[in-house]
Every structure is written in structure tokens, then in C-alpha cells.
Write an enzyme that holds these catalytic residues in place. Structure first.
Site, PDB file in Angstrom:
ATOM      1  N   SER A 208       0.808  -1.218   0.000  1.00 31.57           N
ATOM      2  CA  SER A 208       0.000   0.000   0.000  1.00 31.57           C
ATOM      3  C   SER A 208       0.842   1.270   0.000  1.00 31.57           C
ATOM      4  O   SER A 208       0.479   2.269  -0.629  1.00 31.57           O
ATOM      5  CB  SER A 208      -0.964   0.000   1.194  1.00 31.57           C
ATOM      6  OG  SER A 208      -0.259  -0.239   2.392  1.00 31.57           O
ATOM      7  N   HIS A 265       1.724   5.008   4.096  1.00 30.73           N
ATOM      8  CA  HIS A 265       0.880   5.588   3.048  1.00 30.73           C
ATOM      9  C   HIS A 265       1.284   7.038   2.771  1.00 30.73           C
ATOM     10  O   HIS A 265       1.443   7.442   1.610  1.00 30.73           O
ATOM     11  CB  HIS A 265      -0.598   5.542   3.461  1.00 30.73           C
ATOM     12  CG  HIS A 265      -1.119   4.156   3.633  1.00 30.73           C
ATOM     13  ND1 HIS A 265      -2.380   3.895   4.113  1.00 30.73           N
ATOM     14  CD2 HIS A 265      -0.556   2.953   3.373  1.00 30.73           C
ATOM     15  CE1 HIS A 265      -2.577   2.582   4.159  1.00 30.73           C
ATOM     16  NE2 HIS A 265      -1.480   2.004   3.712  1.00 30.73           N
TER      17      HIS A 265
END
Length: 289
Positions: A208, A265
Site C-alpha cells: 500500500s 501511506h
């Protein structure tokens, strides 16, 4: 059906009108950037026809002078056909699947400990981490990037794999497989360090952070040097940014979806925007030259 390069033009050449004409005629094609040129690829069987068409209509058909009969929509290229142009993307995903199988999606700690950012050992009910400096001194430099291959659960793997396939192919088609691999490793390195600095010695993993790097790269690159390959639907961009904010709020963890690597992220998004800025400015400068 093999593809051949029918046109090699400078980056400054405007190929958009001719591409729109090919789209109206439903001619299979793709445009890539190679060695400072934009290259038009079409099936070998129609390459001579497309070359002749460009000689007649280099700017396309903006006035709709050509009478093009309506056709049935062409089917999308099959998975095998897409793999021909996405070998680097597919290789990363294949390696991720292999690691998922070997680690049993995070349940096999004995295998997973070789790929985590920090080496660890299980002592009773506790996990004892080895300092990063000790691992690097022992030559275990791969730990800086391999956490991207670790996934915890089938949903985690499926979602990250789907988005890497979508975003990775875009970058590979525009900048090539070598650049995609380089960006993937860079985004993994930065996002892993960001998560480590924020959370300290913990277990984390997944693609991610890399995905937000790819998103930021495409987003900023497209703003500065527009190209169809990087033109993300606005809804996709908004959805991923909103999801990031929701995760940062703590709501996702609070409703039972587990801990989210928010620092990874954010770190991935920032480094992706930075590489997109550099790449976009460089291509914009080449177009203006």
C-alpha cells in the site's frame, strides 16, 4: 497478434488528433515513450494501413470529413495479451504471490522473519526485535524493501495486487519496466522507513505504501506533462485520497479492520509526488525544447 512500431515521432509532435482518429476507427493501438520519442504501436497486420492513414491525416480528422461506419465495440485485450506489455508489473505481483504462499499470509512467522523490516524472534508470547543497525551490519539490506511483499490476509493481498496491476501498468507503458521497478523499490524504501520512524519496532508490510507512491507519481506527472497513460479517473484519485484521510482519522482501526500503516501511506504519497514532479518537469522541458 503481434504489435509493431509504425511511427516514431519527437515528443514535441502532437499525436493526439491522430490517436483520436484511431479510436473512432476502433483500431487497436498504444503509445509509449522510448529513448526520447513517442512510439505508436499497432497490430502487424494493419501496420501499412495505419502508416498510410497517418500520411494522409497526420492531424487526425477534427472536421469529421471521413465517413466512418459504426462498428461493434472491440473487446478488451485478454490477460495474456496485457502481460506482453506489463512484464515488470506482473513480475512484482508474482513475487508477492510467492511470498504470500510461503508466509501463509503472515501466519508463518519463521518464514516472514526473513522479510520484515526488523528481524525478530518469538520468545514465549512476545516478539523480540533485532535493532536495524545490527541487521544492516550483517548485510541484510534487503529488509529495507522486502516488507512490501508481506501481506496479512487474502483481502489485503487482493486489494493491493489489484491496484498495483492498474497503476504499475500505466507507468510501465510510459516509462518502461526498469523505471517501474526502480520506482517501486524507492517507494518501498521511503514508506518502510516512514512507518518505522513513526511506529517503532512493529510488524508491518504490504504494497500500500508503494501504491500511494505510484498514485502520487501519476497524479503530478500528468498535471505537468499530460499523457493518456497517466490520466487517472478523477473518482479514483479522490477515492484513494479520501481513504487515506479516513485511515488517518483512526476510524478504520476502531471498527475492527486492524492497524493501518498510515505513515507508510503518507510517506509513499509524498515521495511519489516528488518523483512525479521531477519526471513531469523533465518531460515538459523536453517538449518545450
Amino acid at each position: 497478434m503481434s504489435a509493431v512500431a509504425v511511427l516514431r515521432l519527437p515528443l514535441a509532435a502532437d499525436l493526439s488528433g491522430f490517436v483520436q482518429l484511431l479510436q473512432r476507427m476502433q483500431v487497436p493501438h498504444r503509445v509509449s515513450e522510448e529513448a526520447g520519442e513517442q512510439v505508436l504501436w499497432v497490430p502487424a497486420e494493419i501496420s501499412d494501413d495505419v502508416r498510410s492513414l497517418y500520411e494522409r491525416f497526420p492531424a487526425g480528422d477534427p472536421d469529421l470529413q471521413l465517413d466512418i461506419p459504426a462498428r461493434q465495440p472491440l473487446s478488451r485485450p485478454g490477460f495474456v495479451e496485457q502481460l506482453k506489455y506489463a512484464k515488470a508489473t506482473a513480475s512484482v505481483l508474482l513475487l508477492t504471490l510467492v511470498v504470500a504462499a510461503l508466509t501463509l499470509l503472515g501466519d508463518n512467522l519463521d518464514t516472514m522473519r526473513w522479510l520484515t523490516f526488523l528481524e525478530f524472534r518469538v520468545v514465549g508470547e512476545y516478539i523480540q526485535f533485532t535493532p536495524l543497525a545490527d541487521s544492516l551490519a550483517a548485510g541484510q539490506w534487503w529488509r529495507l524493501v522486502t516488507p512490501m511483499l508481506i501481506h496479512f490476509g487474502i483481502l489485503h493481498l487482493a486489494m493491493n495486487g489489484m491496484w498495483y496491476w492498474e497503476l504499475g501498468r500505466r507507468i510501465e507503458s510510459r516509462q518502461g519496466g526498469v523505471n517501474l521497478i526502480g520506482l517501486t523499490l524507492l517507494f518501498s524504501l521511503v514508506s518502510n522507513f516512514a512507518q518505522y520512524l513513526f511506529s517503532g519496532p512493529t510488524l508491518f508490510g504490504g504494497l500500500s505504501g508503494v501504491l500511494y507512491g505510484l498514485l502520487g507519481h501519476c497524479w503530478i506527472f500528468q498535471l505537468l506533462a499530460p499523457n493518456p497513460a497517466y490520466r487517472l479517473p478523477r473518482g479514483v484519485l479522490v477515492m484513494m485520497l479520501v481513504w487515506l484521510l479516513v485511515c488517518l482519522s483512526g476510524l478504520v482501526s476502531a471498527i475492527g479492520f486492524g492497524q493501518i500503516a498510515n505513515a507508510a501511506h503518507v510517506g509513499g504519497l509524498f515521495i511519489g509526488c516528488f518523483t512525479g514532479l521531477l519526471g513531469g518537469l523533465y518531460n515538459r522541458r523536453k517538449l518545450a525544447a
